[in-house]
Design an enzyme around this catalytic site. Structure first.
Site, PDB file in Angstrom:
ATOM      1  N   ASP A   1      -1.342  -0.062   2.524  1.00 63.21           N
ATOM      2  CA  ASP A   1       0.000  -1.044   3.036  1.00 63.21           C
ATOM      3  C   ASP A   1      -0.552  -2.050   4.129  1.00 63.21           C
ATOM      4  OD1 ASP A   1       1.733   0.602   1.061  1.00 63.21           O
ATOM      5  OD2 ASP A   1       1.658   2.086   2.738  1.00 63.21           O
TER       6      ASP A   1
ATOM      7  N   LYS B   1      -3.129  -5.937   2.002  1.00 64.94           N
ATOM      8  CA  LYS B   1      -4.199  -6.385   1.289  1.00 64.94           C
ATOM      9  C   LYS B   1      -3.911  -7.535   0.217  1.00 64.94           C
ATOM     10  CE  LYS B   1      -5.252  -2.006   0.215  1.00 64.94           C
ATOM     11  NZ  LYS B   1      -4.267  -1.523   0.948  1.00 64.94           N
TER      12      LYS B   1
ATOM     13  N   GLY C   1       0.095  -0.354  -4.923  1.00 60.64           N
ATOM     14  CA  GLY C   1       0.849  -1.580  -5.473  1.00 60.64           C
ATOM     15  C   GLY C   1       0.783  -2.804  -4.593  1.00 60.64           C
ATOM     16  N   HIS C   2       0.092  -3.826  -5.074  1.00 59.91           N
ATOM     17  CA  HIS C   2       0.046  -5.089  -4.458  1.00 59.91           C
ATOM     18  C   HIS C   2       1.207  -6.044  -4.836  1.00 59.91           C
ATOM     19  CE1 HIS C   2      -3.637  -4.143  -2.809  1.00 59.91           C
ATOM     20  NE2 HIS C   2      -4.353  -4.272  -3.905  1.00 59.91           N
TER      21      HIS C   2
ATOM     22  N   THR D   1       1.921  10.629  -5.434  1.00 60.43           N
ATOM     23  CA  THR D   1       2.807   9.882  -5.951  1.00 60.43           C
ATOM     24  C   THR D   1       3.381  10.410  -7.280  1.00 60.43           C
ATOM     25  OG1 THR D   1       1.073   8.730  -6.865  1.00 60.43           O
ATOM     26  CG2 THR D   1       2.184   7.750  -4.896  1.00 60.43           C
TER      27      THR D   1
ATOM     28  N   GLN E   1      -5.108   1.509  -1.590  1.00 61.36           N
ATOM     29  CA  GLN E   1      -5.074   2.247  -0.403  1.00 61.36           C
ATOM     30  C   GLN E   1      -5.876   1.966   0.794  1.00 61.36           C
ATOM     31  OE1 GLN E   1      -6.288   4.244  -3.542  1.00 61.36           O
ATOM     32  NE2 GLN E   1      -4.051   4.468  -4.214  1.00 61.36           N
TER      33      GLN E   1
ATOM     34  N   LYS F   1       0.446  -9.208   9.808  1.00 62.38           N
ATOM     35  CA  LYS F   1       1.657  -8.904  10.303  1.00 62.38           C
ATOM     36  C   LYS F   1       1.642  -8.791  11.907  1.00 62.38           C
ATOM     37  CE  LYS F   1       3.985  -6.015   7.005  1.00 62.38           C
ATOM     38  NZ  LYS F   1       4.748  -4.891   6.785  1.00 62.38           N
ATOM     39  N   LEU F   2       1.063  -9.620  12.418  1.00 63.19           N
ATOM     40  CA  LEU F   2       1.203  -9.923  13.736  1.00 63.19           C
ATOM     41  C   LEU F   2       2.272 -10.412  14.336  1.00 63.19           C
ATOM     42  CD1 LEU F   2      -0.953 -10.131  16.462  1.00 63.19           C
ATOM     43  CD2 LEU F   2      -1.094 -12.517  16.009  1.00 63.19           C
TER      44      LEU F   2
ATOM     45  N   GLY G   1       3.291 -13.945   8.797  1.00 57.81           N
ATOM     46  CA  GLY G   1       4.236 -14.087   7.844  1.00 57.81           C
ATOM     47  C   GLY G   1       3.829 -13.601   6.415  1.00 57.81           C
TER      48      GLY G   1
HETATM   49  P1  GDP Z   1      -1.047  -3.675   0.450  1.00 57.19           P
HETATM   50  O1  GDP Z   1      -0.342  -2.411  -0.241  1.00 57.19           O
HETATM   51  O2  GDP Z   1      -1.931  -3.452   1.487  1.00 57.19           O
HETATM   52  O3  GDP Z   1      -1.450  -4.692  -0.576  1.00 57.19           O
HETATM   53  O4  GDP Z   1       0.279  -4.612   1.239  1.00 57.19           O
HETATM   54  P2  GDP Z   1       1.345  -5.335   0.367  1.00 57.19           P
HETATM   55  O5  GDP Z   1       0.462  -6.541  -0.239  1.00 57.19           O
HETATM   56  O6  GDP Z   1       2.219  -4.644  -0.424  1.00 57.19           O
HETATM   57  O7  GDP Z   1       2.278  -6.111   1.663  1.00 57.19           O
HETATM   58  C1  GDP Z   1       3.152  -5.173   2.295  1.00 57.19           C
HETATM   59  C2  GDP Z   1       4.128  -6.183   2.517  1.00 57.19           C
HETATM   60  O8  GDP Z   1       3.878  -6.754   3.819  1.00 57.19           O
HETATM   61  C3  GDP Z   1       4.634  -7.103   1.584  1.00 57.19           C
HETATM   62  O9  GDP Z   1       5.975  -7.141   1.631  1.00 57.19           O
HETATM   63  C4  GDP Z   1       4.090  -8.568   2.340  1.00 57.19           C
HETATM   64  O10 GDP Z   1       4.718  -9.596   1.669  1.00 57.19           O
HETATM   65  C5  GDP Z   1       3.997  -8.076   3.627  1.00 57.19           C
HETATM   66  N1  GDP Z   1       3.189  -8.861   4.596  1.00 57.19           N
HETATM   67  C6  GDP Z   1       1.879  -9.113   4.363  1.00 57.19           C
HETATM   68  N2  GDP Z   1       1.532  -9.825   5.533  1.00 57.19           N
HETATM   69  C7  GDP Z   1       2.201  -9.945   6.273  1.00 57.19           C
HETATM   70  C8  GDP Z   1       2.702 -10.774   7.460  1.00 57.19           C
HETATM   71  O11 GDP Z   1       1.675 -11.375   8.219  1.00 57.19           O
HETATM   72  N3  GDP Z   1       3.800 -10.605   8.023  1.00 57.19           N
HETATM   73  C9  GDP Z   1       4.860 -10.330   7.447  1.00 57.19           C
HETATM   74  N4  GDP Z   1       5.963 -10.270   7.978  1.00 57.19           N
HETATM   75  N5  GDP Z   1       4.776  -9.565   6.281  1.00 57.19           N
HETATM   76  C10 GDP Z   1       3.589  -9.695   5.698  1.00 57.19           C
END
Ligand code: GDP
Length: 435
Positions: free
Chosen positions: A13, A16, A40-41, A135, A229, A340-341, A424
């Site tokens: 999560d 990626k 899940g991506h 899961t 993962q 997510k900074l 974002g």
């Molecule tokens: P993964 O499982 O590592 O691929 O993570 P996801 O691609 O499912 O991303 C998790 C969530 O974080 C999604 O809703 C993305 O849109 C959100 N997200 C990813 N990068 C950022 C970020 O820099 N800022 C914010 N606020 N949300 C983000």
């Protein structure tokens, strides 16, 4: 021969999906190499006229939303054909042109069946209070069958004269275990029939994807490997036994694609600006109460830290530099992408764990890997926070000095550069970090 590998440096999560989305623009082949439909991506598909559609891909590499790419499901994966075709149909419905001409599955990947799913759920129930938090999608039992040399590979589905019998034998063996666990056995004939139908539909998708990737690399094409993962969930290198059943690390990418190390160009670690974890297992920098709620969010934003399928709140905490150093070493990371900074904006102080303490001794590196972290207490460094909302900022110079400072400190701790930082969820919300 550029092979770029994207791995999560934490417990999954990390975001990626969005980093893969950025990198897939320059890739010719996008490949998944581990796990199954337990990850899940989030991907967004833009179609002319009908705007954008956002959905999760659990199995098919998310980079295939870029029309110029081909997708590979590598030999390190376990494939549930029902999910595979559901995702394929969803992509087609969203206007993505996809079929065997640009999507292939390794003959050596393993099949997940309803028997694996039933066993997964029954075994997790039987663990009672010691649940791993699987899961329930059959991933663990499919990998168990692989290791026990009784698994069903995609290759088996190509020989229809023997596949039906193999499926019957597989379900019969699983039924014995299900009955022993007090669960209803499955109808072996019905499962075998469904898989016979799947086999016919799967056939054009099955080939030696390692050979294809290698030939493409020899021609100078770019291959992007997308990990699911994260490093700390690696079967061998993670917080065992609270791990997944596959190898989401860079070494796992090579074996899970059928490639050697020579083509590697970049190994990119995706690191969230803080730390999250789903389910049980060690988490030294975990926060509780109000501080946790602040990082997790309330669920009002789509990016708040709640499980995508279960809706369960994720455990959250400060960035753990000891575990990050470990991920850098273990994957041979060439760089980090921080995500997510923006979530840290508004905090008075931000903490980073720079070392652990146990028995009066300080540890910057894990002495025995991450499986047993119970003796260690995090040592924190406190950095000033920033108040500005980062989501509309695009340039390094525009970031508040405190945010720049945080990024630089994480670079120092990790010992590798941070190439980009996302602020974002949207495609444009990424800042290049000044060299
Ligand atoms: P993964 O499982 O590592 O691929 O993570 P996801 O691609 O499912 O991303 C998790 C969530 O974080 C999604 O809703 C993305 O849109 C959100 N997200 C990813 N990068 C950022 C970020 O820099 N800022 C914010 N606020 N949300 C983000």
């Amino acid at each position: 021969m550029p092979l770029d590998i994207v791995v999560g440096t934490q417990w999954g999560d990390e975001g990626k999906g969005r980093i893969v989305d950025l990198l897939a623009k320059q890739a010719d082949i996008v490949a998944r190499f581990n796990g199954g439909d337990n990850a899940g991506h989030t991907v967004t598909v833009f179609t002319e006229g009908s705007g954008s559609q956002t959905f999760k891909l659990h199995l098919i590499p998310s980079g295939v939303v870029h029309a110029h790419t081909s997708g590979i499901l590598g030999s390190g994966m376990v494939v549930n054909p029902a999910t595979f075709f559901a995702e394929l149909d969803a992509l087609l419905a969203a206007g993505v042109s996809i079929g065997p001409e640009r999507l292939q599955i390794s003959f050596a990947a393993h099949l997940i069946t309803p028997a694996h799913r039933a066993l997964d759920r029954a075994q997790e129930m039987a663990r009672g209070s010691g649940q791993i938090g699987t899961t329930g999608r059959g991933i663990g039992p499919a990998y168990t069958d692989r290791a026990a040399r009784r698994g069903l590979r995609l290759q088996d589905a190509l020989d229809r004269s023997t596949f039906h019998e193999k499926m019957l034998a597989h379900v019969a063996a699983a039924n014995q275990q299900l009955v022993a666990l007090g669960v209803e056995p499955l109808d072996a004939q019905a499962v075998a029939k469904d898989y016979n139908d799947f086999a016919a539909r799967l056939a054009p998708y099955i080939s030696d994807t390692g050979l294809q990737a290698w030939l493409a690399l020899k021609q100078g094409k770019a291959v992007l490997a997308e990990g699911a993962q994260g490093t700390l969930l690696d079967l061998d290198a993670g917080t065992y036994p609270f791990v997944t059943s596959s190898n989401p690390t860079a070494a796992g990418a090579l074996l899970g694609l059928g490639l050697g190390a020579a083509p590697i160009r970049r190994v990119i670690g995706v690191t969230k600006a803080f730390q999250t974890r789903v389910g049980a297992g060690p988490f030294p920098t975990e926060l509780e109460g109000e501080a946790a709620t602040r990082l997790r969010g309330t669920g009002a934003n789509p990016w708040d830290e709640f499980g995508t399928t279960t809706g369960r709140p994720r455990r959250v905490g400060w960035l753990d530099g000891v575990l990050l150093r470990y991920a850098v070493r273990l994957n041979g990371l060439t760089e980090i992408m921080m995500t997510k900074l923006d979530v840290l904006s508004g905090l008075e102080k931000i903490r980073i764990c720079t070392a652990y303490r146990a028995g009066g001794v300080e540890y910057e590196q894990l002495p025995l890997g991450p499986a047993d972290l119970s003796p260690f207490k995090p040592i924190y460094e406190e950095l000033p926070g920033w108040q500005a909302d980062l989501q509309s900022l695009h340039r390094w110079e525009d970031l508040p000095a405190a945010a720049q400072n945080y990024i630089r400190r994480v670079e120092q701790i990790a010992g590798v550069p941070i190439g980009q930082v996302s602020v974002g969820p949207e495609r444009g919300q990424v800042v290049d970090v000044a060299a």
